[in-house]
Design a protein around this motif. Structure first.
Motif, PDB file in Angstrom:
ATOM      1  N   VAL A 160      -5.259   3.708  -7.610  1.00  0.00           N
ATOM      2  CA  VAL A 160      -6.013   3.675  -6.141  1.00  0.00           C
ATOM      3  C   VAL A 160      -6.631   2.307  -6.232  1.00  0.00           C
ATOM      4  CG1 VAL A 160      -7.572   4.588  -4.831  1.00  0.00           C
ATOM      5  CG2 VAL A 160      -6.166   6.167  -5.930  1.00  0.00           C
TER       6      VAL A 160
ATOM      7  N   LEU B  53      -9.167   1.100   5.515  1.00  0.00           N
ATOM      8  CA  LEU B  53      -9.032  -0.473   5.440  1.00  0.00           C
ATOM      9  C   LEU B  53      -7.873  -0.709   6.573  1.00  0.00           C
ATOM     10  CD1 LEU B  53      -9.943  -3.035   4.229  1.00  0.00           C
ATOM     11  CD2 LEU B  53      -8.060  -2.653   2.572  1.00  0.00           C
TER      12      LEU B  53
ATOM     13  N   LEU C 202     -13.248   1.062   6.258  1.00  0.00           N
ATOM     14  CA  LEU C 202     -13.242   1.426   4.968  1.00  0.00           C
ATOM     15  C   LEU C 202     -14.381   2.336   4.796  1.00  0.00           C
ATOM     16  CD1 LEU C 202     -12.340  -0.842   1.965  1.00  0.00           C
ATOM     17  CD2 LEU C 202     -14.525   0.452   2.017  1.00  0.00           C
TER      18      LEU C 202
ATOM     19  N   GLY D 286     -11.808   7.231  -2.675  1.00  0.00           N
ATOM     20  CA  GLY D 286     -11.158   5.971  -2.846  1.00  0.00           C
ATOM     21  C   GLY D 286      -9.970   5.880  -2.172  1.00  0.00           C
ATOM     22  N   LEU D 287      -9.194   6.682  -2.277  1.00  0.00           N
ATOM     23  CA  LEU D 287      -7.886   6.687  -1.182  1.00  0.00           C
ATOM     24  C   LEU D 287      -8.347   6.639   0.159  1.00  0.00           C
ATOM     25  CD1 LEU D 287      -5.004   6.582  -1.333  1.00  0.00           C
ATOM     26  CD2 LEU D 287      -4.448   9.005  -1.137  1.00  0.00           C
TER      27      LEU D 287
ATOM     28  N   GLN E 246      -4.628  -0.625  -5.451  1.00  0.00           N
ATOM     29  CA  GLN E 246      -3.922  -0.618  -4.030  1.00  0.00           C
ATOM     30  C   GLN E 246      -4.981  -0.964  -3.237  1.00  0.00           C
ATOM     31  OE1 GLN E 246      -3.795   3.615  -2.500  1.00  0.00           O
ATOM     32  NE2 GLN E 246      -1.850   3.326  -1.706  1.00  0.00           N
ATOM     33  N   LEU E 247      -6.178  -0.613  -3.183  1.00  0.00           N
ATOM     34  CA  LEU E 247      -7.409  -1.083  -2.333  1.00  0.00           C
ATOM     35  C   LEU E 247      -7.639  -2.557  -2.362  1.00  0.00           C
ATOM     36  CD1 LEU E 247      -9.577  -0.269  -0.402  1.00  0.00           C
ATOM     37  CD2 LEU E 247     -11.236   0.127  -2.245  1.00  0.00           C
TER      38      LEU E 247
ATOM     39  N   ALA F   3     -10.852   5.266   1.104  1.00  0.00           N
ATOM     40  CA  ALA F   3     -11.151   3.971   1.844  1.00  0.00           C
ATOM     41  C   ALA F   3      -9.906   3.370   1.957  1.00  0.00           C
ATOM     42  CB  ALA F   3     -11.908   3.250   0.483  1.00  0.00           C
ATOM     43  N   VAL F   4      -8.800   3.257   1.191  1.00  0.00           N
ATOM     44  CA  VAL F   4      -7.837   2.503   1.626  1.00  0.00           C
ATOM     45  C   VAL F   4      -7.359   2.813   2.840  1.00  0.00           C
ATOM     46  CG1 VAL F   4      -5.323   2.310   0.789  1.00  0.00           C
ATOM     47  CG2 VAL F   4      -6.969   2.658  -0.856  1.00  0.00           C
TER      48      VAL F   4
ATOM     49  N   ALA G 215     -14.572   6.174   3.827  1.00  0.00           N
ATOM     50  CA  ALA G 215     -15.015   6.508   2.320  1.00  0.00           C
ATOM     51  C   ALA G 215     -16.348   7.336   2.535  1.00  0.00           C
ATOM     52  CB  ALA G 215     -15.260   5.254   1.535  1.00  0.00           C
TER      53      ALA G 215
ATOM     54  N   VAL H  32       0.857  -1.211   0.174  1.00  0.00           N
ATOM     55  CA  VAL H  32      -0.129  -0.041  -0.115  1.00  0.00           C
ATOM     56  C   VAL H  32       1.001   1.368   0.054  1.00  0.00           C
ATOM     57  CG1 VAL H  32      -1.783   1.230   1.356  1.00  0.00           C
ATOM     58  CG2 VAL H  32      -2.123  -1.170   1.130  1.00  0.00           C
TER      59      VAL H  32
ATOM     60  N   ALA I  26      -7.017  -5.301   0.771  1.00  0.00           N
ATOM     61  CA  ALA I  26      -7.900  -6.105   1.167  1.00  0.00           C
ATOM     62  C   ALA I  26      -7.690  -7.507   1.146  1.00  0.00           C
ATOM     63  CB  ALA I  26      -9.274  -5.987   0.444  1.00  0.00           C
TER      64      ALA I  26
END
Length: 206
Positions: free
Chosen positions: A90, A152, A121, A145-146, A93-94, A148-149, A125, A68, A98
Motif C-alpha cells: 500500500v 489521492l 487524500l 491507507g488504501l 502504491q501511495l 488515502a490512495v 483517510a 495504482v 503521489a
C-alpha cells in the motif's frame, strides 16, 4: 473511436497483472489457489487497464492510474482471502501515485489538481480512520491507507469524484456485509470495495 489506446492498455495490463500475481502468492500462500494464478491477474488487470486507456487516451494520468491499479488487483485478492492489506504494498502504491501526479503538476505548471488531491487524500483517510475508531474490528489500518490512495487518485479529478468513489465503496461493503458469513463475523474486505469504486469513478470521470 481509436482502439489503439485500449489495445496498448490491455497489453500493459497483461504484463503487469502477471507480475502482480507474485505479490498475491507472497501474501496469500497456498490458500490463494487459482486466485494467485498469473493468468487471472493478467486478465483482470488487462481488462481494467484497457477500459481506462480507452477512456483516458494518451493523457499523462494513464501511467499513474495504471501503476495504482496494477498494485490494486493483487491487494484486492489478498484482502478478499486474508482480510488484510500489506503496508509493504500500500505504501509504495501511495507514494508512487503521489509522485506521478506531482510530476504532472510540474509538467503542466498547474499545482491546483495536486493540492486538491492531497486534501482529498487527507479527507478520505480521515473518514476511514474515524470508521476504524467507531466500528470495532470493521475497518483496519490497511483500509485507512488504501482510502488515502483512493482519495489521492479521485481527488485529482474533483471532490465529486471522491464522494462518488466513497459512496460506491460503501454500498459494495454494505452488500458484502449482508452475506450471511460476513454478517456473523462482521469482517468485510473493504479493499476490493475501495478499489472498485475508485476504478469505476476514474473511468467515468475521464
Amino acid at each position: 473511436m481509436n482502439a489503439w489506446p485500449a489495445i496498448v492498455g490491455a497489453a500493459m495490463g497483461f504484463g503487469l497483472g502477471a507480475a502482480g500475481s507474485l505479490i498475491t502468492k507472497r501474501f496469500s500462500g497456498r490458500r490463494a489457489g487459482i486466485a494467485s494464478s498469473w493468468w487471472l491477474g493478467a486478465i483482470v488487470t488487462a481488462l481494467v487497464l484497457a477500459i481506462l486507456a480507452w477512456r483516458i487516451g494518451h493523457r499523462g494520468e494513464f501511467p499513474v492510474y495504471a501503476f495504482v491499479v496494477a498494485l490494486g488487483v493483487p491487494l484486492s485478492i489478498i484482502d478478499w482471502l486474508e482480510h488484510r492489506l500489506p503496508r509493504i504494498v500500500v505504501v509504495p502504491q501511495l507514494v508512487g501515485g503521489a509522485l506521478g501526479l506531482g510530476l504532472l503538476c510540474v509538467a503542466r505548471a498547474d499545482p491546483s489538481p495536486g493540492f486538491r488531491a492531497l486534501w482529498a487524500l487527507l479527507a478520505a483517510a480521515g473518514f476511514y480512520l474515524l470508521l476504524a475508531v467507531l466500528v470495532e474490528g470493521g475497518v483496519g489500518s490497511g483500509d485507512v491507507g488504501l482510502a488515502a490512495v483512493v482519495g489521492l487518485m479521485t481527488g485529482w479529478s474533483g471532490w465529486a469524484e471522491l464522494a462518488g468513489a466513497v459512496v460506491l465503496a460503501s454500498l459494495a461493503g454494505l452488500a458484502l456485509l449482508l452475506i450471511p458469513g460476513n454478517r456473523a463475523s462482521r469482517v468485510v474486505p473493504f479493499g476490493p470495495c475501495l478499489l472498485t469504486g475508485m476504478t469505476a469513478i476514474l473511468a467515468v470521470a475521464a
